[in-house]
Design a protein around this motif. Structure first.
Motif, PDB file in Angstrom:
ATOM      1  N   ALA A  29      46.399  64.343 -16.261  1.00  0.00           N
ATOM      2  CA  ALA A  29      45.278  64.946 -15.437  1.00  0.00           C
ATOM      3  C   ALA A  29      45.547  65.208 -13.932  1.00  0.00           C
ATOM      4  O   ALA A  29      45.521  65.897 -13.410  1.00  0.00           O
ATOM      5  CB  ALA A  29      44.063  64.309 -15.677  1.00  0.00           C
ATOM      6  N   TRP A  30      46.116  63.958 -13.445  1.00  0.00           N
ATOM      7  CA  TRP A  30      46.467  64.124 -11.913  1.00  0.00           C
ATOM      8  C   TRP A  30      47.639  64.946 -11.646  1.00  0.00           C
ATOM      9  O   TRP A  30      47.654  65.764 -10.517  1.00  0.00           O
ATOM     10  CB  TRP A  30      46.515  62.519 -11.599  1.00  0.00           C
ATOM     11  N   LYS A  31      48.649  64.916 -12.363  1.00  0.00           N
ATOM     12  CA  LYS A  31      49.859  65.775 -12.059  1.00  0.00           C
ATOM     13  C   LYS A  31      49.517  67.346 -12.254  1.00  0.00           C
ATOM     14  O   LYS A  31      49.997  67.982 -11.523  1.00  0.00           O
ATOM     15  CB  LYS A  31      50.946  65.194 -13.195  1.00  0.00           C
ATOM     16  N   THR A  32      48.561  67.659 -13.259  1.00  0.00           N
ATOM     17  CA  THR A  32      48.310  69.031 -13.567  1.00  0.00           C
ATOM     18  C   THR A  32      47.336  69.346 -12.930  1.00  0.00           C
ATOM     19  O   THR A  32      46.915  70.600 -12.947  1.00  0.00           O
ATOM     20  CB  THR A  32      48.391  69.241 -15.271  1.00  0.00           C
ATOM     21  N   LYS A  33      46.454  68.608 -12.595  1.00  0.00           N
ATOM     22  CA  LYS A  33      45.021  69.064 -12.271  1.00  0.00           C
ATOM     23  C   LYS A  33      44.355  69.925 -12.880  1.00  0.00           C
ATOM     24  O   LYS A  33      43.367  70.662 -12.462  1.00  0.00           O
ATOM     25  CB  LYS A  33      45.243  69.714 -10.773  1.00  0.00           C
ATOM     26  N   SER A  34      44.734  69.694 -14.468  1.00  0.00           N
ATOM     27  CA  SER A  34      43.938  70.408 -15.540  1.00  0.00           C
ATOM     28  C   SER A  34      43.069  69.254 -16.429  1.00  0.00           C
ATOM     29  O   SER A  34      43.969  68.862 -17.055  1.00  0.00           O
ATOM     30  CB  SER A  34      44.908  71.488 -15.885  1.00  0.00           C
ATOM     31  N   VAL A  35      42.048  69.694 -16.431  1.00  0.00           N
ATOM     32  CA  VAL A  35      41.237  68.977 -17.414  1.00  0.00           C
ATOM     33  C   VAL A  35      40.335  69.513 -18.216  1.00  0.00           C
ATOM     34  O   VAL A  35      39.389  69.009 -18.737  1.00  0.00           O
ATOM     35  CB  VAL A  35      40.396  67.914 -16.442  1.00  0.00           C
ATOM     36  N   GLY A  36      40.623  70.903 -18.330  1.00  0.00           N
ATOM     37  CA  GLY A  36      39.604  71.752 -19.114  1.00  0.00           C
ATOM     38  C   GLY A  36      39.238  71.213 -20.590  1.00  0.00           C
ATOM     39  O   GLY A  36      38.459  71.345 -21.143  1.00  0.00           O
ATOM     40  N   ASP A  37      40.497  71.114 -21.235  1.00  0.00           N
ATOM     41  CA  ASP A  37      40.554  70.432 -22.474  1.00  0.00           C
ATOM     42  C   ASP A  37      39.906  69.267 -22.784  1.00  0.00           C
ATOM     43  O   ASP A  37      39.634  68.385 -23.958  1.00  0.00           O
ATOM     44  CB  ASP A  37      41.934  70.499 -23.148  1.00  0.00           C
ATOM     45  N   LEU A  38      39.630  68.245 -21.861  1.00  0.00           N
ATOM     46  CA  LEU A  38      39.360  66.587 -22.000  1.00  0.00           C
ATOM     47  C   LEU A  38      37.633  66.877 -22.197  1.00  0.00           C
ATOM     48  O   LEU A  38      36.916  67.662 -21.536  1.00  0.00           O
ATOM     49  CB  LEU A  38      39.417  66.099 -20.607  1.00  0.00           C
ATOM     50  N   SER A  39      37.103  66.267 -23.086  1.00  0.00           N
ATOM     51  CA  SER A  39      35.734  66.037 -23.448  1.00  0.00           C
ATOM     52  C   SER A  39      34.901  65.076 -22.342  1.00  0.00           C
ATOM     53  O   SER A  39      35.311  63.940 -22.328  1.00  0.00           O
ATOM     54  CB  SER A  39      35.475  65.575 -24.840  1.00  0.00           C
ATOM     55  N   ILE A  40      33.964  65.628 -21.695  1.00  0.00           N
ATOM     56  CA  ILE A  40      33.110  64.749 -20.718  1.00  0.00           C
ATOM     57  C   ILE A  40      32.703  63.714 -21.715  1.00  0.00           C
ATOM     58  O   ILE A  40      32.318  62.611 -20.934  1.00  0.00           O
ATOM     59  CB  ILE A  40      32.344  65.652 -19.810  1.00  0.00           C
ATOM     60  N   TRP A  41      32.086  63.905 -22.670  1.00  0.00           N
ATOM     61  CA  TRP A  41      31.510  63.005 -23.661  1.00  0.00           C
ATOM     62  C   TRP A  41      32.322  61.912 -24.037  1.00  0.00           C
ATOM     63  O   TRP A  41      31.835  60.883 -23.968  1.00  0.00           O
ATOM     64  CB  TRP A  41      30.624  63.828 -24.789  1.00  0.00           C
ATOM     65  N   MET A  42      33.511  62.380 -24.350  1.00  0.00           N
ATOM     66  CA  MET A  42      34.537  61.042 -24.733  1.00  0.00           C
ATOM     67  C   MET A  42      34.564  60.229 -23.465  1.00  0.00           C
ATOM     68  O   MET A  42      34.298  59.081 -23.664  1.00  0.00           O
ATOM     69  CB  MET A  42      35.937  61.597 -24.754  1.00  0.00           C
TER      70      MET A  42
END
Lengths: 88, 88
Positions: A29-42
């Protein structure tokens, strides 16, 4: 020194693996700055689950549970921060 | 019926939260078919960690650990399958 048998070592190994489980995800997440697929609920349920185990470990005075869950708590908070900071 | 006190119930609550932690992530991956931001290493380490705890629970005959980790194992395998099936 406490007298540990193989099952205690297996538990310590499980605690070690549990501690580092989210390390690659935080790094990605830190390297790609991409977190769209991560579930906030998880992430939120993880925070609840880890806080519960931390209290459990503190009350039972279980060193392995306290250390492992302190590390996971730190990594979950980082994940939450990344999830909220990076737009996609 | 075993005689449980509040700390045992806290442990059961922790086991329950642990069991459902990855449910929202599996649902999100399945719904969006998008898994590019998920770390394959997180999933692989999770599989190792959960398998270790499952063996630990089976040897110690600890019902809460067995049930919780069986559910997490199932959800991790689903996540691995989604990660490998969906291209991005």
């Amino acid at each position: 020194m406490p007298n540990l048998n193989w099952i205690d070592y297996l538990g310590l190994f499980g605690a070690f693996l549990s501690s580092i489980t989210f390390l690659p995800q935080v790094y990605k997440a830190w390297k790609t700055k991409s977190v769209g697929d991560l579930s906030i609920w998880m992430i939120l349920i993880l925070l609840g689950n880890v806080s519960t185990w931390l209290i459990y470990g503190l009350v039972k005075n279980d060193f392995a549970i306290i250390i492992a869950n302190s590390i996971i708590l730190f990594l979950s908070l980082l994940m939450l921060f990344f999830k909220l900071s990076f737009k996609k």
